[in-house]
Design an enzyme around this catalytic site. Sequence first.
Site, mmCIF file in Angstrom:
data_model
loop_
_atom_site.group_PDB
_atom_site.id
_atom_site.type_symbol
_atom_site.label_atom_id
_atom_site.label_comp_id
_atom_site.label_asym_id
_atom_site.label_seq_id
_atom_site.Cartn_x
_atom_site.Cartn_y
_atom_site.Cartn_z
ATOM 1 N N THR A 117 0.821 -1.209 0.000
ATOM 2 C CA THR A 117 0.000 0.000 0.000
ATOM 3 C C THR A 117 0.856 1.261 0.000
ATOM 4 O OG1 THR A 117 -1.486 1.311 1.393
ATOM 5 C CG2 THR A 117 -0.094 -0.239 2.534
ATOM 6 N N TYR A 141 -1.851 0.479 10.011
ATOM 7 C CA TYR A 141 -2.125 -0.235 8.758
ATOM 8 C C TYR A 141 -0.889 -0.205 7.850
ATOM 9 C CZ TYR A 141 -3.718 -1.054 4.040
ATOM 10 O OH TYR A 141 -3.814 -1.522 2.759
HETATM 11 N N1 UFG Z 1 -12.692 10.903 3.148
HETATM 12 C C1 UFG Z 1 -13.665 11.851 3.464
HETATM 13 N N2 UFG Z 1 -14.904 11.395 3.773
HETATM 14 C C2 UFG Z 1 -15.236 10.073 3.795
HETATM 15 C C3 UFG Z 1 -14.225 9.130 3.469
HETATM 16 C C4 UFG Z 1 -12.965 9.591 3.155
HETATM 17 O O1 UFG Z 1 -13.405 13.051 3.456
HETATM 18 O O2 UFG Z 1 -16.395 9.734 4.111
HETATM 19 C C5 UFG Z 1 -11.350 11.402 2.775
HETATM 20 C C6 UFG Z 1 -10.271 10.848 3.684
HETATM 21 O O3 UFG Z 1 -10.126 11.621 4.843
HETATM 22 C C7 UFG Z 1 -9.070 10.897 2.757
HETATM 23 C C8 UFG Z 1 -9.672 10.631 1.362
HETATM 24 O O4 UFG Z 1 -11.053 10.917 1.491
HETATM 25 O O5 UFG Z 1 -8.527 12.158 2.762
HETATM 26 C C9 UFG Z 1 -9.511 9.210 0.905
HETATM 27 O O6 UFG Z 1 -9.938 8.350 1.956
HETATM 28 P P1 UFG Z 1 -10.234 6.807 1.746
HETATM 29 O O7 UFG Z 1 -10.780 6.285 3.049
HETATM 30 O O8 UFG Z 1 -11.073 6.617 0.530
HETATM 31 O O9 UFG Z 1 -8.811 6.184 1.429
HETATM 32 P P2 UFG Z 1 -7.425 6.351 2.200
HETATM 33 O O10 UFG Z 1 -6.602 7.346 1.438
HETATM 34 O O11 UFG Z 1 -7.596 6.568 3.644
HETATM 35 O O12 UFG Z 1 -6.792 4.898 2.090
HETATM 36 C C10 UFG Z 1 -6.767 4.174 0.891
HETATM 37 C C11 UFG Z 1 -6.699 2.706 1.211
HETATM 38 C C12 UFG Z 1 -5.409 2.395 1.868
HETATM 39 C C13 UFG Z 1 -4.248 2.909 1.065
HETATM 40 C C14 UFG Z 1 -4.403 4.354 0.752
HETATM 41 C C15 UFG Z 1 -3.291 4.753 -0.164
HETATM 42 O O13 UFG Z 1 -7.773 2.331 2.048
HETATM 43 O O14 UFG Z 1 -5.315 0.999 1.960
HETATM 44 O O15 UFG Z 1 -5.651 4.556 0.130
HETATM 45 O O16 UFG Z 1 -3.430 6.029 -0.679
HETATM 46 F F1 UFG Z 1 -3.119 2.755 1.757
#
Ligand code: UFG
Length: 330
Positions: A117, A141
């Site tokens: 990741t 994670y």
């Molecule tokens: N976000 C919101 N509202 C929501 C959900 C997410 O504002 O309801 C924001 C988060 O704070 C973040 C962005 O949208 O800034 C993306 O969030 P995600 O939860 O969609 O994804 P993440 O970036 O947290 O994580 C994902 C994968 C990980 C991986 C990562 C790598 O879940 O496994 O991308 O970039 F490591």
Amino acid sequence: MARIFVTGGAGYIGSHVVKALGEAGHTVRTYDNLSTGNRWAVLFGDLVEGDIADRETLKRAIEAFRPDAVMHFAAFIEVAESVRNPLKYYRNNPANALNLLEVLQELAVPRFIFSSTAAVYGTPETIPVRESDPLCPINPYGASKMLVERFLADLSFARDDFSYVALRYFNVAGADAQSRIGQCYKNPTHLITRALKTALGEFPKLQVFGTDYPTQDGTCIRDYIHVDDLASAHLAALDHLLAGGGSDIFNCGYGRGYSVRDVVESAKRITGIDFTVEEAPRREGDPAALVADSSRITAQLGWTPRFADLDVIIRTAWDWEQVLKRKLVS
Ligand code: UFG
């Protein structure tokens, strides 16, 4: 054609890779405990129901199948949950991967492809981030995946008969173009899925976590990659190892970042629904920006993405969400 054993093949990313392997003519066996995966998502090959913590069942399933390579998807994946419950992540991700690697040693399985990741980078010093940049995860994670990368590096150094590819996924989204499979979690947390389910009325509003980041519009930037392009990256990695290529690590992203607000705007345009959006505090464990330098996988594996467009990603995810809603209702 090769024989591929896939842990977590009934899950979101695993099932798209199983589909790609099957379509390419490989023989596939999925091993999945169905905790977050679904039987219907396995479109090719057989499914053995089992846990990677259950070493005996795992060993029997691999031994009987005699794989040329193992692809390892089975893992927990939520950043925020990992911050609240780190031991759950250290148990399932590195500890159970160790189980799997020991079994593969015992059975002399020579090739391994690992779902890593972008979270291993933490908050990168420079964007886009390269594979050689420092690993400094800011949540359990990312740390749990970094540990497995270390196991693999040490193991492949020690053993001439073992090689691996670790693929560092950026933000995976989208679904099968025919809407046969897609993301299906009980409590989805990913941005695109949350936005689309909010459009469908399954959530009252979408929260934007943090609007004071040092980015152009104050919200986090991510590199969204279509799940079928990620699947083709796995096939390219497999071809590399089958052709005798050495162990390696590749970023999987497009090299283009979108903010949370960009995603919201695209989701509203594609769905045609002006769903409620609320500004909320930052979520723990979120780096401000994460964008891949993807030149390595393109140059070394000849990977060519086919769906590198945020609207295409969101459209396929939207088609799938509607199919899923009907599936769950009927
Ligand atoms: N976000 C919101 N509202 C929501 C959900 C997410 O504002 O309801 C924001 C988060 O704070 C973040 C962005 O949208 O800034 C993306 O969030 P995600 O939860 O969609 O994804 P993440 O970036 O947290 O994580 C994902 C994968 C990980 C991986 C990562 C790598 O879940 O496994 O991308 O970039 F490591």
